[in-house]
Write a protein that holds these residues in place. Sequence first.
Motif, short mmCIF file in Angstrom:
data_model
loop_
_atom_site.label_atom_id
_atom_site.label_comp_id
_atom_site.label_asym_id
_atom_site.label_seq_id
_atom_site.Cartn_x
_atom_site.Cartn_y
_atom_site.Cartn_z
N ALA A 140 0.82 -1.21 0.00
CA ALA A 140 0.00 0.00 0.00
C ALA A 140 0.85 1.27 0.00
O ALA A 140 0.47 2.28 -0.60
CB ALA A 140 -0.94 0.01 1.21
N PHE A 141 1.99 1.22 0.66
CA PHE A 141 2.85 2.41 0.74
C PHE A 141 4.21 2.10 0.12
O PHE A 141 4.37 2.22 -1.08
CB PHE A 141 3.00 2.85 2.20
CG PHE A 141 1.68 3.22 2.84
CD1 PHE A 141 1.13 4.48 2.63
CD2 PHE A 141 0.98 2.33 3.63
CE1 PHE A 141 -0.08 4.82 3.21
CE2 PHE A 141 -0.23 2.67 4.21
CZ PHE A 141 -0.76 3.92 3.99
N GLN A 142 5.19 1.72 0.93
CA GLN A 142 6.49 1.30 0.45
C GLN A 142 7.21 0.59 1.58
O GLN A 142 6.80 0.66 2.74
CB GLN A 142 7.31 2.50 -0.04
CG GLN A 142 7.38 3.66 0.94
CD GLN A 142 8.12 4.84 0.38
OE1 GLN A 142 9.30 4.98 0.61
NE2 GLN A 142 7.43 5.67 -0.38
N TRP A 143 8.29 -0.09 1.24
CA TRP A 143 8.94 -0.94 2.24
C TRP A 143 9.54 -0.14 3.38
O TRP A 143 9.64 -0.64 4.50
CB TRP A 143 10.00 -1.81 1.58
CG TRP A 143 11.22 -1.06 1.08
CD1 TRP A 143 11.42 -0.57 -0.17
CD2 TRP A 143 12.38 -0.74 1.85
NE1 TRP A 143 12.64 0.05 -0.24
CE2 TRP A 143 13.26 -0.04 0.97
CE3 TRP A 143 12.78 -0.96 3.16
CZ2 TRP A 143 14.50 0.44 1.39
CZ3 TRP A 143 14.01 -0.48 3.59
CH2 TRP A 143 14.86 0.20 2.71
N ARG A 144 9.94 1.10 3.14
CA ARG A 144 10.50 1.92 4.22
C ARG A 144 9.44 2.21 5.28
O ARG A 144 9.73 2.20 6.48
CB ARG A 144 11.07 3.21 3.65
CG ARG A 144 12.28 3.00 2.74
CD ARG A 144 12.69 4.29 2.05
NE ARG A 144 13.76 4.06 1.10
CZ ARG A 144 13.60 3.62 -0.13
NH1 ARG A 144 12.36 3.36 -0.57
NH2 ARG A 144 14.63 3.42 -0.94
N MET A 145 8.23 2.48 4.84
CA MET A 145 7.15 2.71 5.79
C MET A 145 6.80 1.43 6.53
O MET A 145 6.49 1.46 7.72
CB MET A 145 5.93 3.26 5.06
CG MET A 145 6.12 4.65 4.50
SD MET A 145 4.62 5.30 3.74
CE MET A 145 5.17 6.95 3.26
N ALA A 146 6.85 0.29 5.84
CA ALA A 146 6.59 -0.99 6.51
C ALA A 146 7.63 -1.27 7.58
O ALA A 146 7.30 -1.72 8.68
CB ALA A 146 6.57 -2.11 5.47
N LEU A 147 8.89 -0.98 7.28
CA LEU A 147 9.95 -1.20 8.26
C LEU A 147 9.79 -0.28 9.46
O LEU A 147 9.95 -0.70 10.62
CB LEU A 147 11.31 -0.98 7.60
CG LEU A 147 12.55 -1.14 8.49
CD1 LEU A 147 12.59 -2.54 9.09
CD2 LEU A 147 13.82 -0.84 7.70
N ALA A 148 9.47 0.98 9.20
CA ALA A 148 9.27 1.94 10.30
C ALA A 148 8.08 1.53 11.18
O ALA A 148 8.14 1.63 12.41
CB ALA A 148 9.06 3.34 9.74
N ALA A 149 6.99 1.08 10.56
CA ALA A 149 5.82 0.64 11.32
C ALA A 149 6.14 -0.60 12.15
O ALA A 149 5.67 -0.73 13.29
CB ALA A 149 4.65 0.36 10.38
N LEU A 150 6.94 -1.50 11.62
CA LEU A 150 7.33 -2.70 12.36
C LEU A 150 8.16 -2.34 13.59
O LEU A 150 7.96 -2.88 14.68
CB LEU A 150 8.10 -3.65 11.45
CG LEU A 150 8.59 -4.95 12.08
CD1 LEU A 150 7.41 -5.79 12.57
CD2 LEU A 150 9.44 -5.75 11.09
N VAL A 176 -0.86 4.58 10.12
CA VAL A 176 -1.35 4.49 8.75
C VAL A 176 -1.96 5.82 8.31
O VAL A 176 -1.80 6.24 7.15
CB VAL A 176 -2.38 3.34 8.62
CG1 VAL A 176 -3.06 3.36 7.26
CG2 VAL A 176 -1.70 2.00 8.84
N VAL A 177 -2.64 6.52 9.22
CA VAL A 177 -3.22 7.82 8.88
C VAL A 177 -2.13 8.82 8.49
O VAL A 177 -2.23 9.53 7.48
CB VAL A 177 -4.06 8.36 10.05
CG1 VAL A 177 -4.46 9.82 9.80
CG2 VAL A 177 -5.31 7.51 10.25
#
Length: 389
Positions: A158-168, A209-210
């Motif tokens: 939905a976004f990008q892998w950098r955002m996924a890593l930061a959220a994790l 996510v917001v």
Amino acid sequence: MSRLGNLGARLYRGEVGYDFIGHRKFWYGLSILITITAIVGLVVRGLNMGIEFEGGAVFTTPKTTASVERTTDSAEKISGHTAIVQELGDGGMRVQIAGVDTKTSSAVKEKLADELHVNAEKIDAQLVGPSWGEQIANKAWQGLGIFLVLVVIYLAIAFQWRMALAALIALIHDLTITVGVYSLVGFEVTPGTVIGLLTILGYSLYDTVVVFDGLREGSKNVTKQTKFTYSEIANRSINATLVRSINTTIVALLPVAGLLFIGGGMLGGGMLNDIALSLFVGLAAGAYSSIFIATPLVADFKEREPQMKALAKRVHTKRARAEEHEGRDPEGPDDPEDTPPGRSGGGGTPVTVDDAEGGGSATAGAGTGQRRQQPSRGKSRGRPSGKRR
């Protein structure tokens, strides 16, 4: 419009705001300090695991005149293990003793009835084997792992892998703090605790996510402009959703606080405390991490890209030139080559520049700013007026 609504509108438009990205090192340090404290508490004190995980027996007595302290002392003396006693609403007691197996449960039940002066047949005894608790723990870890994998995949798509890593990273931060608080407070870890921990994962991702969605919209074609760097756009995204994050967090915390302080304190705790504490700490930590950890981490990851470094260089160069022009003598530079566009060569003599709408001209430089009359459009340069002799 209310003051809070007005503030939210000004934050959304970028008129006011706090530099979250600029002060990210301070918030990183604070988060690391809190996380280390939680880990130290977890290592030193450990978790107070319930009988659902360690095995044991739960005895529910009818109404008795014995106090909680007396019941606790009697249960520990009889069983030789640590006992947790909770007073029930009907005047009875819930005695939880870890390490009691099937062979010794009957003897403990008889002696406990004598100590509390109640009928042994009216005491309800429930035995929990350690294997059942081990199955619950394994299922909890399995559910947590599946959830984290699905979250990372979704955010990466939905976004990008950098955002996924930061959220994790933010999720691990929230879980560590919640478990650390459980260790420091000494609350018992029960299946209700596991339910609360799994529930807060979704809540902690909500604000993240917001903010990420606003950052994605604001950073479209970011390299085609020279007004903001990526970090500044990320900071504007946080400020634009700040009031919304605060409102949603407070609204979610109020009923959880009611469960924790009113339900747990007045109604005797139990599973209400187990679920409410994990939810309360997790919600607060999730709102904090989405603002102070997740988004600043995304900005740090993106600013390392070559195109973002080039963008930051162009933005800073443009601002330096603008400051240089603004800092010059208002009467104009002596060197004609240093004259900014739209200004005369010296002495502050007004010159005309085209009006933005094409309807006239305005004076620039040291002039008064009065407009000069636009030449008639029907006349041409270097030609007679049109009269024939």
